[in-house]
Design an enzyme around this catalytic site. Structure first.
Site, PDB file in Angstrom:
ATOM      1  N   ASP A 143       0.810  -1.225   0.000  1.00 49.32           N
ATOM      2  CA  ASP A 143       0.000   0.000   0.000  1.00 49.32           C
ATOM      3  C   ASP A 143       0.845   1.279   0.000  1.00 49.32           C
ATOM      4  O   ASP A 143       0.345   2.350  -0.310  1.00 49.32           O
ATOM      5  CB  ASP A 143      -0.931   0.037   1.224  1.00 49.32           C
ATOM      6  CG  ASP A 143      -1.808  -1.200   1.326  1.00 49.32           C
ATOM      7  OD1 ASP A 143      -2.061  -1.842   0.291  1.00 49.32           O
ATOM      8  OD2 ASP A 143      -2.235  -1.532   2.454  1.00 49.32           O
ATOM      9  N   ARG A 285     -17.683  -2.929 -17.743  1.00 50.29           N
ATOM     10  CA  ARG A 285     -17.171  -4.188 -17.173  1.00 50.29           C
ATOM     11  C   ARG A 285     -16.203  -3.891 -16.037  1.00 50.29           C
ATOM     12  O   ARG A 285     -15.534  -2.852 -16.054  1.00 50.29           O
ATOM     13  CB  ARG A 285     -16.443  -5.012 -18.245  1.00 50.29           C
ATOM     14  CG  ARG A 285     -17.337  -5.501 -19.361  1.00 50.29           C
ATOM     15  CD  ARG A 285     -18.278  -6.609 -18.887  1.00 50.29           C
ATOM     16  NE  ARG A 285     -19.005  -7.193 -19.991  1.00 50.29           N
ATOM     17  CZ  ARG A 285     -20.193  -6.784 -20.432  1.00 50.29           C
ATOM     18  NH1 ARG A 285     -20.786  -5.756 -19.854  1.00 50.29           N
ATOM     19  NH2 ARG A 285     -20.784  -7.393 -21.445  1.00 50.29           N
TER      20      ARG A 285
HETATM   21  O1  F6P Z   1      -2.307  -4.044   3.308  1.00 53.20           O
HETATM   22  C1  F6P Z   1      -2.132  -4.864   2.200  1.00 53.20           C
HETATM   23  C2  F6P Z   1      -3.458  -5.324   1.666  1.00 53.20           C
HETATM   24  O2  F6P Z   1      -3.220  -6.123   0.516  1.00 53.20           O
HETATM   25  C3  F6P Z   1      -4.448  -4.208   1.350  1.00 53.20           C
HETATM   26  O3  F6P Z   1      -4.153  -3.547   0.149  1.00 53.20           O
HETATM   27  C4  F6P Z   1      -5.745  -4.962   1.360  1.00 53.20           C
HETATM   28  O4  F6P Z   1      -6.839  -4.112   1.667  1.00 53.20           O
HETATM   29  C5  F6P Z   1      -5.535  -5.964   2.480  1.00 53.20           C
HETATM   30  O5  F6P Z   1      -4.139  -6.116   2.619  1.00 53.20           O
HETATM   31  C6  F6P Z   1      -6.165  -7.307   2.218  1.00 53.20           C
HETATM   32  O6  F6P Z   1      -6.007  -8.086   3.346  1.00 53.20           O
HETATM   33  P1  F6P Z   1      -6.305  -9.644   3.395  1.00 53.20           P
HETATM   34  O7  F6P Z   1      -5.159 -10.343   2.701  1.00 53.20           O
HETATM   35  O8  F6P Z   1      -6.369  -9.948   4.836  1.00 53.20           O
HETATM   36  O9  F6P Z   1      -7.580  -9.872   2.676  1.00 53.20           O
END
Ligand code: F6P
Length: 367
Positions: A143, A285
């Site tokens: 992120d 889409r």
């Molecule tokens: O923080 C990294 C991340 O991939 C975010 O971008 C996403 O919202 C979250 O983790 C998803 O988490 P999980 O793998 O627990 O679904």
């Protein structure tokens, strides 16, 4: 002989293995008597009975820098302060096991702890440091939302994956005269979306920092269609929301993981567009990239950054600079106090150079 415990916590991220390899190699090549051990599944391995830790010798780390994921596994349900515990009746609760973790790490004779993780993990780093452990943090997240470092490893790989996917979606947008919406990760920050949108050449980019106005988006789409450029590519961050609206997601429902699982705003937007009275007659889409953005091998830049961060973590241990997090600032490796690093997250500011660039090339942010 001195011992380092390394842990990878939170979501997996391309580059974790390269950090581990950098750390182990630097420790071995220092010609001092260091051993590096990995706690399996973040600190959960240390809290298990018997404890689950693995000695990271040269053989174990050979060639792992090119592999995604983490060889010592991870979990986002491993907060020692709210550790999931099953009760006798089968239901789950959470318990604070932080003191127990500190005691166990001491009892195993670890001289230093390297905690590789995002904002949640670095809060744990700071707590363990305050409780007396010699902790070094290494920032990780696709992120890129940690304020104390210009870049986190994994981010560049995620942007590359998103850009590659975007390029593929443009083909269909052009051929079918469609509106293609691509949803990317990033939680509350729009960094992945903004970078992929600029790299791919999206007409519209929607990020959490700028709630979008559906009227603006419809107008932009109409303009494209009337000018006979009958297709539109939209990149939308999973944390984006309409003006006056909320994010799309749901509680994880998993004990020990309090995060809302974001996802689905692309489909929400599609519905908004399809139901809008002024929309041209155009097919819409959606594609939600999801965890593909965290998978596979890290790009070269992330391998280099992650390796460097592993080496820097060892340098900080040698220098006794505990309570610090490795940081990449102004194109250089440095460190910051963990207490500073965890203060706030980094979001896309309106005056960020890439926002200016994006607007200058005609990208709409739906505002
Ligand atoms: O923080 C990294 C991340 O991939 C975010 O971008 C996403 O919202 C979250 O983790 C998803 O988490 P999980 O793998 O627990 O679904």
């Amino acid at each position: 002989m001195k011992k380092i415990l390394v842990s990878t916590g939170g979501g997996d991220c391309p580059g974790l293995n390269a950090v581990i390899r950098g750390l182990v190699k630097a420790a071995k090549n220092s010609k001092q008597d260091w051993e590096v051990w990995g706690s399996l599944e973040a600190f959960n391995g240390m809290l298990d009975d018997p404890i689950r830790i693995v000695k990271l010798n040269r053989k174990k780390i050979e060639g792992i820098h090119i592999k995604g994921g983490t060889i010592i596994k991870t979990t986002n349900r491993g907060k020692p302060m709210a550790f999931p515990v099953q009760k006798e009746d089968g239901t789950w609760t959470t318990e604070d096991r932080t003191q127990e973790l500190v005691d166990r790490i001491r009892a195993e004779g670890f001289d230093a702890v390297v905690n590789i993780g995002g904002d949640g993990s670095q809060k744990i780093s700071q707590l363990l440091f305050e409780m007396g452990l010699n902790v070094i943090g290494v920032p990780k997240t696709i992120d890129n939302d940690l304020s104390a470092t210009d870049l986190t490893f994994g981010f560049t790989t995620a942007v590359q994956i998103a850009t590659d996917s975007f390029d593929k979606l443009v083909t269909t947008a052009e051929s079918h005269h469609r509106v293609m919406i691509m949803e990317v990760m990033g939680r509350d920050a729009g960094w992945i979306a903004l970078h992929a949108a600029v790299a791919g050449g999206a007409e519209i980019c929607l990020i959490p920092e700028i709630p979008y106005d559906i009227e603006t988006i419809v107008e932009k789409i109409k303009k494209r269609y009337f000018k006979k450029r009958g297709f539109v590519n939209i990149v939308i961050a999973e944390g984006a929301k309409p003006k006056g609206g909320t994010v799309v997601g749901q509680a994880s429902g998993e004990v020990g993981d309090g995060h809302i699982k974001l996802g689905g705003i692309a489909n929400f937007l599609r519905k908004q567009l399809e139901e809008h009275p002024n929309m041209p007659d155009v097919q819409v889409r959606t594609t939600i990239l999801g965890h593909t953005q965290r998978g596979g091998t890290p790009v070269a830049f992330d391998r280099i950054l992650a390796t460097s961060m592993g080496v820097k973590a060892f340098e900080l241990i040698q220098a006794g600079r505990f309570g610090h997090m490795v940081s990449f600032k102004n194109n250089d490796l440095t460190s910051v106090l963990l207490s500073e690093a965890i203060k706030e997250n980094k979001n896309v500011r309106a005056d960020h150079y890439l926002m200016r660039v994006a607007r200058s090339i005609g990208m709409s942010f739906g505002d």
